[in-house]
Design a protein around this motif. Structure first.
Motif, PDB file in Angstrom:
ATOM      1  N   ARG A  17      46.989 -17.747-136.188  1.00  0.00           N
ATOM      2  CA  ARG A  17      47.646 -16.773-135.538  1.00  0.00           C
ATOM      3  C   ARG A  17      49.142 -17.042-135.139  1.00  0.00           C
ATOM      4  O   ARG A  17      49.877 -16.344-135.178  1.00  0.00           O
ATOM      5  CB  ARG A  17      46.685 -16.363-134.427  1.00  0.00           C
ATOM      6  CG  ARG A  17      45.529 -15.786-134.938  1.00  0.00           C
ATOM      7  CD  ARG A  17      44.994 -14.798-133.664  1.00  0.00           C
ATOM      8  NE  ARG A  17      43.689 -14.347-133.866  1.00  0.00           N
ATOM      9  CZ  ARG A  17      43.454 -13.248-134.422  1.00  0.00           C
ATOM     10  NH1 ARG A  17      44.266 -12.401-135.264  1.00  0.00           N
ATOM     11  NH2 ARG A  17      42.157 -12.953-135.088  1.00  0.00           N
ATOM     12  N   HIS A  18      49.389 -18.538-134.814  1.00  0.00           N
ATOM     13  CA  HIS A  18      50.617 -18.846-134.592  1.00  0.00           C
ATOM     14  C   HIS A  18      51.677 -19.255-135.915  1.00  0.00           C
ATOM     15  O   HIS A  18      52.789 -18.659-135.993  1.00  0.00           O
ATOM     16  CB  HIS A  18      50.711 -20.322-134.045  1.00  0.00           C
ATOM     17  CG  HIS A  18      52.061 -20.815-133.554  1.00  0.00           C
ATOM     18  ND1 HIS A  18      52.931 -20.351-132.924  1.00  0.00           N
ATOM     19  CD2 HIS A  18      52.598 -21.917-134.446  1.00  0.00           C
ATOM     20  CE1 HIS A  18      54.092 -20.972-132.877  1.00  0.00           C
ATOM     21  NE2 HIS A  18      53.756 -22.163-133.633  1.00  0.00           N
ATOM     22  N   ASP A  19      50.821 -19.578-136.944  1.00  0.00           N
ATOM     23  CA  ASP A  19      51.532 -20.001-138.338  1.00  0.00           C
ATOM     24  C   ASP A  19      51.649 -18.886-139.187  1.00  0.00           C
ATOM     25  O   ASP A  19      52.610 -18.558-139.967  1.00  0.00           O
ATOM     26  CB  ASP A  19      50.816 -21.133-139.080  1.00  0.00           C
ATOM     27  CG  ASP A  19      51.133 -22.310-138.299  1.00  0.00           C
ATOM     28  OD1 ASP A  19      52.128 -22.389-137.428  1.00  0.00           O
ATOM     29  OD2 ASP A  19      50.342 -23.272-138.590  1.00  0.00           O
ATOM     30  N   TYR A  20      50.910 -17.807-139.086  1.00  0.00           N
ATOM     31  CA  TYR A  20      50.987 -16.549-140.081  1.00  0.00           C
ATOM     32  C   TYR A  20      51.011 -15.209-139.432  1.00  0.00           C
ATOM     33  O   TYR A  20      50.432 -15.072-138.289  1.00  0.00           O
ATOM     34  CB  TYR A  20      49.728 -16.773-140.831  1.00  0.00           C
ATOM     35  CG  TYR A  20      49.397 -17.947-141.628  1.00  0.00           C
ATOM     36  CD1 TYR A  20      49.962 -18.076-142.779  1.00  0.00           C
ATOM     37  CD2 TYR A  20      48.507 -18.828-141.177  1.00  0.00           C
ATOM     38  CE1 TYR A  20      49.746 -19.123-143.641  1.00  0.00           C
ATOM     39  CE2 TYR A  20      48.527 -19.974-142.020  1.00  0.00           C
ATOM     40  CZ  TYR A  20      49.170 -20.089-143.230  1.00  0.00           C
ATOM     41  OH  TYR A  20      48.837 -21.269-144.136  1.00  0.00           O
ATOM     42  N   LYS A 128      54.669 -17.324-141.407  1.00  0.00           N
ATOM     43  CA  LYS A 128      55.784 -17.156-140.660  1.00  0.00           C
ATOM     44  C   LYS A 128      56.962 -18.043-140.840  1.00  0.00           C
ATOM     45  O   LYS A 128      56.635 -19.323-141.161  1.00  0.00           O
ATOM     46  CB  LYS A 128      55.456 -17.083-139.247  1.00  0.00           C
ATOM     47  CG  LYS A 128      54.721 -16.064-138.639  1.00  0.00           C
ATOM     48  CD  LYS A 128      54.533 -16.333-137.163  1.00  0.00           C
ATOM     49  CE  LYS A 128      53.816 -14.966-136.563  1.00  0.00           C
ATOM     50  NZ  LYS A 128      53.453 -15.271-135.198  1.00  0.00           N
ATOM     51  N   LYS A 129      58.188 -17.769-140.677  1.00  0.00           N
ATOM     52  CA  LYS A 129      59.414 -18.696-140.779  1.00  0.00           C
ATOM     53  C   LYS A 129      59.399 -19.290-139.421  1.00  0.00           C
ATOM     54  O   LYS A 129      58.594 -18.859-138.366  1.00  0.00           O
ATOM     55  CB  LYS A 129      60.536 -17.797-141.096  1.00  0.00           C
ATOM     56  CG  LYS A 129      60.673 -17.147-142.190  1.00  0.00           C
ATOM     57  CD  LYS A 129      60.785 -18.046-143.566  1.00  0.00           C
ATOM     58  CE  LYS A 129      61.122 -17.213-144.609  1.00  0.00           C
ATOM     59  NZ  LYS A 129      60.130 -17.887-145.746  1.00  0.00           N
ATOM     60  N   GLU A 130      60.150 -20.474-139.275  1.00  0.00           N
ATOM     61  CA  GLU A 130      60.046 -21.245-138.048  1.00  0.00           C
ATOM     62  C   GLU A 130      60.733 -20.486-136.831  1.00  0.00           C
ATOM     63  O   GLU A 130      60.168 -20.517-135.737  1.00  0.00           O
ATOM     64  CB  GLU A 130      61.047 -22.449-138.246  1.00  0.00           C
ATOM     65  CG  GLU A 130      60.920 -23.510-137.440  1.00  0.00           C
ATOM     66  CD  GLU A 130      59.494 -24.125-137.316  1.00  0.00           C
ATOM     67  OE1 GLU A 130      59.063 -24.449-136.099  1.00  0.00           O
ATOM     68  OE2 GLU A 130      58.889 -24.385-138.282  1.00  0.00           O
ATOM     69  N   ARG A 134      59.184 -19.484-133.031  1.00  0.00           N
ATOM     70  CA  ARG A 134      59.964 -19.564-131.819  1.00  0.00           C
ATOM     71  C   ARG A 134      60.072 -18.524-130.952  1.00  0.00           C
ATOM     72  O   ARG A 134      59.924 -18.221-129.784  1.00  0.00           O
ATOM     73  CB  ARG A 134      61.368 -20.066-132.043  1.00  0.00           C
ATOM     74  CG  ARG A 134      61.416 -21.683-132.557  1.00  0.00           C
ATOM     75  CD  ARG A 134      62.745 -22.186-132.437  1.00  0.00           C
ATOM     76  NE  ARG A 134      63.527 -21.632-133.336  1.00  0.00           N
ATOM     77  CZ  ARG A 134      64.000 -22.041-134.467  1.00  0.00           C
ATOM     78  NH1 ARG A 134      63.447 -23.053-135.096  1.00  0.00           N
ATOM     79  NH2 ARG A 134      64.818 -21.410-135.216  1.00  0.00           N
ATOM     80  N   HIS A 135      60.385 -17.201-131.873  1.00  0.00           N
ATOM     81  CA  HIS A 135      60.466 -16.030-131.270  1.00  0.00           C
ATOM     82  C   HIS A 135      59.156 -15.369-130.647  1.00  0.00           C
ATOM     83  O   HIS A 135      59.242 -14.959-129.450  1.00  0.00           O
ATOM     84  CB  HIS A 135      61.090 -14.678-132.260  1.00  0.00           C
ATOM     85  CG  HIS A 135      61.321 -13.450-131.761  1.00  0.00           C
ATOM     86  ND1 HIS A 135      60.426 -12.585-131.823  1.00  0.00           N
ATOM     87  CD2 HIS A 135      62.448 -12.992-131.202  1.00  0.00           C
ATOM     88  CE1 HIS A 135      60.853 -11.629-131.110  1.00  0.00           C
ATOM     89  NE2 HIS A 135      62.162 -11.854-130.827  1.00  0.00           N
ATOM     90  N   ALA A 136      58.245 -15.634-131.212  1.00  0.00           N
ATOM     91  CA  ALA A 136      56.560 -15.417-130.725  1.00  0.00           C
ATOM     92  C   ALA A 136      56.471 -16.283-129.571  1.00  0.00           C
ATOM     93  O   ALA A 136      55.751 -15.800-128.547  1.00  0.00           O
ATOM     94  CB  ALA A 136      55.729 -15.359-131.710  1.00  0.00           C
ATOM     95  N   LEU A 137      56.802 -17.389-129.520  1.00  0.00           N
ATOM     96  CA  LEU A 137      56.419 -17.960-128.324  1.00  0.00           C
ATOM     97  C   LEU A 137      57.468 -17.748-127.106  1.00  0.00           C
ATOM     98  O   LEU A 137      56.873 -17.621-125.971  1.00  0.00           O
ATOM     99  CB  LEU A 137      56.935 -19.699-128.658  1.00  0.00           C
ATOM    100  CG  LEU A 137      55.855 -20.382-129.434  1.00  0.00           C
ATOM    101  CD1 LEU A 137      56.251 -21.979-129.793  1.00  0.00           C
ATOM    102  CD2 LEU A 137      54.440 -20.550-128.513  1.00  0.00           C
ATOM    103  N   ARG A 138      58.487 -17.342-127.333  1.00  0.00           N
ATOM    104  CA  ARG A 138      59.407 -16.878-126.236  1.00  0.00           C
ATOM    105  C   ARG A 138      59.073 -15.628-125.878  1.00  0.00           C
ATOM    106  O   ARG A 138      59.119 -15.521-124.521  1.00  0.00           O
ATOM    107  CB  ARG A 138      60.968 -16.632-127.056  1.00  0.00           C
ATOM    108  CG  ARG A 138      61.865 -16.285-126.009  1.00  0.00           C
ATOM    109  CD  ARG A 138      62.257 -17.214-124.768  1.00  0.00           C
ATOM    110  NE  ARG A 138      62.815 -16.713-123.862  1.00  0.00           N
ATOM    111  CZ  ARG A 138      63.487 -17.467-122.845  1.00  0.00           C
ATOM    112  NH1 ARG A 138      62.988 -18.648-122.598  1.00  0.00           N
ATOM    113  NH2 ARG A 138      64.033 -16.839-121.844  1.00  0.00           N
ATOM    114  N   GLU A 139      58.483 -14.570-126.671  1.00  0.00           N
ATOM    115  CA  GLU A 139      57.934 -13.406-126.076  1.00  0.00           C
ATOM    116  C   GLU A 139      56.760 -13.589-125.080  1.00  0.00           C
ATOM    117  O   GLU A 139      56.607 -13.065-123.982  1.00  0.00           O
ATOM    118  CB  GLU A 139      57.561 -12.534-127.227  1.00  0.00           C
ATOM    119  CG  GLU A 139      58.735 -11.695-128.082  1.00  0.00           C
ATOM    120  CD  GLU A 139      58.068 -10.927-129.032  1.00  0.00           C
ATOM    121  OE1 GLU A 139      56.822 -10.749-129.309  1.00  0.00           O
ATOM    122  OE2 GLU A 139      58.933 -10.225-129.818  1.00  0.00           O
TER     123      GLU A 139
END
Length: 158
Positions: A17-20, A128-130, A134-139
């Motif tokens: 779910r983090h990578d895709y 997902k791109k790198e 990072r954007h998903a982690l920030r959200e």
């Protein structure tokens, strides 16, 4: 009448779910040997490197690690063998049509028992791109901080 009711999750693939980016999910049965089922019932499996693919209109799950059963003898299974997935022909054709142009892959999300039968949830996913990661982690971090601030504010107001 099944002996077991409900859903008993054995293993999840949180990294997927983090990578895709997940597009569609499908529930599939698996063709397993007896010692694989016993090992799964003991709660032992890893989906980290696992992937699924379509070959000659059949769905396969590969590189999923189900360790050998402890009390098994010469009948034990290889831990990382490819396993056939049980899907309807229409579902296989639909999945094959989605992943054929490229850019999409099949990833296993979780292995679980549903009413006593071993199932795997697979997803048609796009990597997902790198910067997307990072954007998903920030959200996620921002929502966590906002919830924490609201909880603190509510406690002070009481």
């Amino acid at each position: 009448m099944p002996r077991e009711r409900g859903e008993n999750v054995v293993a999840t693939n949180r990294k997927a779910r983090h990578d895709y980016t997940i597009e569609d999910t499908y529930e599939a049965g698996m063709v397993l040997s007896g010692t694989e089922v016993k090992s799964l019932r003991a709660g032992r499996a890893s989906l980290v490197d696992g992937y699924a693919y379509i070959d000659r209109r059949e769905a396969w799950l590969d590189a999923v690690h189900i360790p050998e059963y402890g009390q098994g003898t010469w009948t034990n299974h290889p831990p990382r063998r490819k396993r056939k997935l049980l899907l309807h022909r229409e579902q296989i054709d639909k999945i094959a049509h989605k992943i054929a142009p490229g850019g999409f892959t099949l990833v296993p999300l979780k292995i679980y028992f549903k009413d006593g039968k071993a199932k795997v949830e697979i997803a048609v996913a796009k990597g997902k791109k790198e910067y997307d990661k990072r954007h998903a982690l920030r959200e996620k971090q921002d929502t966590r901080e906002a919830a924490r601030a609201m909880a603190t504010r509510n406690r002070l107001g009481e």
